[in-house]
Design an enzyme around this catalytic site. Structure first.
Site, PDB file in Angstrom:
ATOM      1  N   GLY A  45      45.342  99.989 -69.403  1.00  0.00           N
ATOM      2  CA  GLY A  45      44.677  99.037 -68.502  1.00  0.00           C
ATOM      3  C   GLY A  45      44.846  99.319 -67.026  1.00  0.00           C
ATOM      4  N   GLU A 100      50.648  97.184 -63.256  1.00  0.00           N
ATOM      5  CA  GLU A 100      50.011  96.565 -64.419  1.00  0.00           C
ATOM      6  C   GLU A 100      48.613  96.082 -64.034  1.00  0.00           C
ATOM      7  OE1 GLU A 100      49.485  96.414 -67.384  1.00  0.00           O
ATOM      8  OE2 GLU A 100      50.911  95.106 -68.396  1.00  0.00           O
ATOM      9  N   ASP A 104      49.166  87.885 -67.822  1.00  0.00           N
ATOM     10  CA  ASP A 104      48.590  86.694 -68.453  1.00  0.00           C
ATOM     11  C   ASP A 104      49.741  85.814 -68.960  1.00  0.00           C
ATOM     12  OD1 ASP A 104      46.979  84.883 -69.776  1.00  0.00           O
ATOM     13  OD2 ASP A 104      46.375  86.264 -71.358  1.00  0.00           O
ATOM     14  N   LYS A 132      46.873  85.876 -63.853  1.00  0.00           N
ATOM     15  CA  LYS A 132      46.271  84.707 -64.497  1.00  0.00           C
ATOM     16  C   LYS A 132      47.391  83.700 -64.753  1.00  0.00           C
ATOM     17  CE  LYS A 132      43.263  85.953 -67.961  1.00  0.00           C
ATOM     18  NZ  LYS A 132      42.914  86.127 -69.403  1.00  0.00           N
ATOM     19  N   PHE A 153      38.548  85.210 -70.112  1.00  0.00           N
ATOM     20  CA  PHE A 153      38.733  86.600 -70.496  1.00  0.00           C
ATOM     21  C   PHE A 153      37.917  87.498 -69.581  1.00  0.00           C
ATOM     22  CE2 PHE A 153      38.783  90.473 -72.900  1.00  0.00           C
ATOM     23  CZ  PHE A 153      40.101  90.492 -73.317  1.00  0.00           C
ATOM     24  N   VAL A 154      38.618  88.373 -68.875  1.00  0.00           N
ATOM     25  CA  VAL A 154      37.940  89.233 -67.905  1.00  0.00           C
ATOM     26  C   VAL A 154      37.985  90.697 -68.355  1.00  0.00           C
ATOM     27  CG1 VAL A 154      38.277  87.708 -65.927  1.00  0.00           C
ATOM     28  CG2 VAL A 154      40.052  89.370 -66.479  1.00  0.00           C
TER      29      VAL A 154
HETATM   30  P1  IMP Z   1      50.602  89.376 -71.120  1.00  0.00           P
HETATM   31  O1  IMP Z   1      51.733  90.029 -71.858  1.00  0.00           O
HETATM   32  O2  IMP Z   1      50.042  88.198 -71.875  1.00  0.00           O
HETATM   33  O3  IMP Z   1      50.932  89.037 -69.705  1.00  0.00           O
HETATM   34  O4  IMP Z   1      49.361  90.337 -71.107  1.00  0.00           O
HETATM   35  C1  IMP Z   1      49.436  91.639 -70.871  1.00  0.00           C
HETATM   36  C2  IMP Z   1      48.219  92.413 -71.296  1.00  0.00           C
HETATM   37  O5  IMP Z   1      47.206  91.665 -71.975  1.00  0.00           O
HETATM   38  C3  IMP Z   1      47.551  92.945 -70.074  1.00  0.00           C
HETATM   39  O6  IMP Z   1      48.191  94.114 -69.621  1.00  0.00           O
HETATM   40  C4  IMP Z   1      46.154  93.212 -70.577  1.00  0.00           C
HETATM   41  O7  IMP Z   1      46.104  94.479 -71.184  1.00  0.00           O
HETATM   42  C5  IMP Z   1      45.936  92.133 -71.607  1.00  0.00           C
HETATM   43  N1  IMP Z   1      45.126  91.026 -71.056  1.00  0.00           N
HETATM   44  C6  IMP Z   1      45.533  89.812 -70.666  1.00  0.00           C
HETATM   45  N2  IMP Z   1      44.504  89.074 -70.202  1.00  0.00           N
HETATM   46  C7  IMP Z   1      43.397  89.856 -70.297  1.00  0.00           C
HETATM   47  C8  IMP Z   1      42.001  89.668 -69.961  1.00  0.00           C
HETATM   48  O8  IMP Z   1      41.524  88.623 -69.484  1.00  0.00           O
HETATM   49  N3  IMP Z   1      41.189  90.727 -70.213  1.00  0.00           N
HETATM   50  C9  IMP Z   1      41.627  91.901 -70.718  1.00  0.00           C
HETATM   51  N4  IMP Z   1      42.915  92.122 -71.041  1.00  0.00           N
HETATM   52  C10 IMP Z   1      43.795  91.103 -70.827  1.00  0.00           C
HETATM   53 MG    MG Z   2      47.645  96.229 -70.345  1.00  0.00          MG
END
Ligand code: IMP
Ligand code: MG
Length: 180
Positions: A45, A100, A104, A132, A153-154
């Protein structure tokens, strides 16, 4: 453009993203002056953001990459991050900056930071292109973040849905019917 039909709105244009990344790079340049900087991108990403960001960091630095497993459907407490591809650089005594795409729930980065702290970096900070905060399940503050995005969701600028849309140059909200 192949992706226009699949999105419902553009949150940031390519030009706006570029300005945002430039600002982050300038701030990082100030903060890390004179420090031994290791920039670590989390694949896949952060790929777009990483290559753009380092061009705006006007300092000698080294680049490395990691691949970490997503937590899948593990709960916040049991979540363990798995390192699928590790850096080749030594982190000891280096000022490590994790790059990163988006934070989220915060699970991935909070776990990864715990693991990397054990390697005794001189410092360990996080820069995320997008944040987010409404999605948080654990406390996780980015040291640097580009833009706060709504709890939707982006895709684009490296962010995918089912591995697609990473090459979209703008940050977009995907039509819910695409993933529902
Ligand atoms: P976290 O562990 O929930 O903070 O999320 C980490 C990973 O989830 C990010 O590095 C993204 O790869 C993926 N992710 C979270 N939100 C989105 C979104 O809105 N679109 C696409 N990927 C997301
Ligand atoms: Mg990622």
């Amino acid at each position: 453009m192949y992706w226009k039909k699949d999105i419902c709105k553009v949150l940031m244009t390519a030009e706006e993203i570029n300005e945002m990344v430039k600002g982050l790079g300038e701030q990082i340049t100030k903060d890390y002056e004179g420090k031994d900087l290791l920039v670590v991108g989390i694949l896949k990403g952060s790929a777009m953001f990483m290559v753009d960001l380092v061009k705006y960091i006007d300092l000698p630095l080294t680049m490395d990459f990691m691949v970490v497993s997503s937590y899948g459907n593990m709960s916040a407490t049991s979540g363990e991050v798995k390192i699928l591809k590790d850096v080749t650089a030594k982190m000891e005594n280096k000022h490590v900056l994790i790059v990163e795409d988006i934070v989220d729930s915060g699970l991935t980065l909070s776990k990864l930071k715990e693991v990397l702290k054990l390697r005794n970096p001189a410092s360990l900070k996080v820069v995320a292109a997008f944040d987010k905060p409404e999605g948080r399940r654990v406390e996780m503050e980015c040291d640097y973040s580009g833009t706060v995005v709504p709890n939707e969701f982006v895709v684009g600028y490296g962010l995918d849905y089912a591995e697609k849309y990473r090459n979209v140059p703008e940050l977009c909200v995907l039509k819910p019917e695409i993933y529902e």
